[in-house]
Design an enzyme around this catalytic site. Structure first.
Site, PDB file in Angstrom:
ATOM      1  N   ARG A  10       0.830  -1.210   0.000  1.00  0.00           N
ATOM      2  CA  ARG A  10       0.000   0.000   0.000  1.00  0.00           C
ATOM      3  C   ARG A  10       0.863   1.259   0.000  1.00  0.00           C
ATOM      4  O   ARG A  10       0.526   2.259  -0.624  1.00  0.00           O
ATOM      5  CB  ARG A  10      -0.956  -0.030   1.200  1.00  0.00           C
ATOM      6  N   LYS A  42      -2.656   6.483   1.339  1.00  0.00           N
ATOM      7  CA  LYS A  42      -2.467   6.982   2.705  1.00  0.00           C
ATOM      8  C   LYS A  42      -1.514   8.178   2.676  1.00  0.00           C
ATOM      9  O   LYS A  42      -0.390   8.120   3.166  1.00  0.00           O
ATOM     10  CB  LYS A  42      -1.939   5.826   3.575  1.00  0.00           C
ATOM     11  N   GLU A  60     -16.266   6.103   4.586  1.00  0.00           N
ATOM     12  CA  GLU A  60     -15.518   5.622   5.754  1.00  0.00           C
ATOM     13  C   GLU A  60     -15.428   6.740   6.779  1.00  0.00           C
ATOM     14  O   GLU A  60     -16.092   7.769   6.644  1.00  0.00           O
ATOM     15  CB  GLU A  60     -14.144   5.097   5.337  1.00  0.00           C
TER      16      GLU A  60
END
Ligand code: PLP
Ligand code: COI
Length: 341
Positions: free
Chosen positions: A82, A184, A220
């Site tokens: 990620r 992220k 989210e």
């Protein structure tokens, strides 16, 4: 190994300086060998890319002491992957996967005395991160970067421990349809700060963000994905290109199907469907699974049948199974647990 004199059970989710952190620098197109250092201070130019244009991304994973006394980390390969995706989207160099996993191992071993004991309720949180270090004044990517991993022992992310949370349907958007919500990058968190401070000031624990295009679908929170249990017993989680692909959520969907024999689906979830849900939880490395008792949508309260005192039964089973796997009480799927010691 003598453990630190810390009251592990009363730790919240905060920073405590540990002994060692890992640092590697990228210059002239390559990463150096990397070192462990005691120096917790970062010294960079006033015009560094990270300071001017927020060119930074990060990861989060935990080290656990298992029931039989080993120290393990959970699926670090997925954090490495990620971080590669985040770096590419932000025009940063990739930190190689094998080096990422090796650096995680080194940081955990170097801070072994800070790995909380089994059964203490605490874990060692690891924060890999990378940022542009050389001066940049026109809008462009930096040429030099620093990759670091710090470690800090943590307790529960939400203060009340497992007390169900109250969420607010946010008037702010977290991520645009073709933006950066799926990576992220620090930028996603900077722009959520006003929304979370607003929610806290109004007495809520967290925000529920909706899709920015239609504001009808559930996305989210600022730091966790959603997992719901429908009134007919299915586990469902929002499918969207603008949410972070949570490693905890992906693991829970597998656990739901393969360990608990439940019907588990990733699909779009309308805000209007909330009243059909029996249970709701927030899932992530920091959040683990934190139960949600109530969502407030502009004055309209949606209370889940699981109530405001305990986790719902299915979320509890998911929580017990996942934490059982992480703490070595339940056999893990192949490749999920990396034993460090
Ligand atoms: N969503 C956001 C915005 C996050 O910051 C996090 C934390 O990493 C998650 C979801 C959960 O992801 P993971 O389970 O990989 O920690
Ligand atoms: C994590 O769960 O590791 C995160 O990065 C989320 C953050 C809100 C602490």
């Amino acid at each position: 190994m003598e453990k630190q004199n810390i009251d592990w059970g009363s730790l919240g989710f905060g920073y405590i300086k540990t002994d060692k952190r890992y640092v590697s620098n990228f210059k002239d197109g390559k990463w150096d060998d990397g070192v462990l250092t005691e120096d917790a201070t970062v010294c960079i130019n006033e015009c560094a890319g990270v300071l001017q244009y927020a060119q930074t991304c990060f990861e989060g994973l935990k080290a656990y002491t298992t029931e039989d006394g080993h120290i393990v980390v959970f699926r670090p390969d997925l954090n490495a992957d990620r971080m590669i995706d985040s770096a590419k989207r932000l025009e940063m160099p990739v930190f190689p996967k094998d080096r990422f996993i090796d650096a995680v191992e080194k940081v955990v071993l170097a801070n072994e005395s800070f790995v909380p004991p089994y059964g203490s309720g605490a874990t060692l949180y690891l924060r890999p991160y990378m940022f542009g270090t050389n001066p940049v004044i026109g809008v462009k990517p930096a040429d030099e970067y620093q990759f670091r991993i710090l470690a800090t022992p943590v307790g529960p992310y939400f203060k009340g421990g497992v007390k169900p949370l109250t969420l607010k349907v946010s008037d702010f958007d977290r991520a645009a349809p073709h933006g950066t919500g799926h990576i992220k990058g620090g930028l996603n968190y900077a722009m959520s700060l006003h929304a979370i401070v607003t929610a806290h000031n109004e007495g809520y624990d967290e925000n529920m963000y909706l899709d920015a295009a239609t504001r009808t679908k559930i996305e989210e929170t600022g730091g966790a994905n959603f997992i719901f249990v429908t009134k007919d017993g299915k586990v469902v989680t929002p499918k969207s290109n603008s949410i972070l692909p949570s490693i905890t959520r992906r693991s829970l969907m597998y656990v739901a199907k393969e360990y608990l024999g439940l019907d588990a689906q990733e699909r779009e979830i309308e805000l209007a469907e909330l009243s059909d849900m029996a249970e709701c939880g927030l899932c992530g490395t920091a959040a683990v699974i934190s139960p949600v008792g109530k969502v407030v949508d502009h004055g309209k309260e949606i209370c889940f049948p699981s109530g405001m005192t305990e986790m719902g039964p299915t979320i509890k089973k998911l929580y017990d199974t996942l934490t059982g796997i992480q703490m070595g009480r339940i056999p893990a799927p192949e490749g999920w647990i990396k034993v460090i010691k």
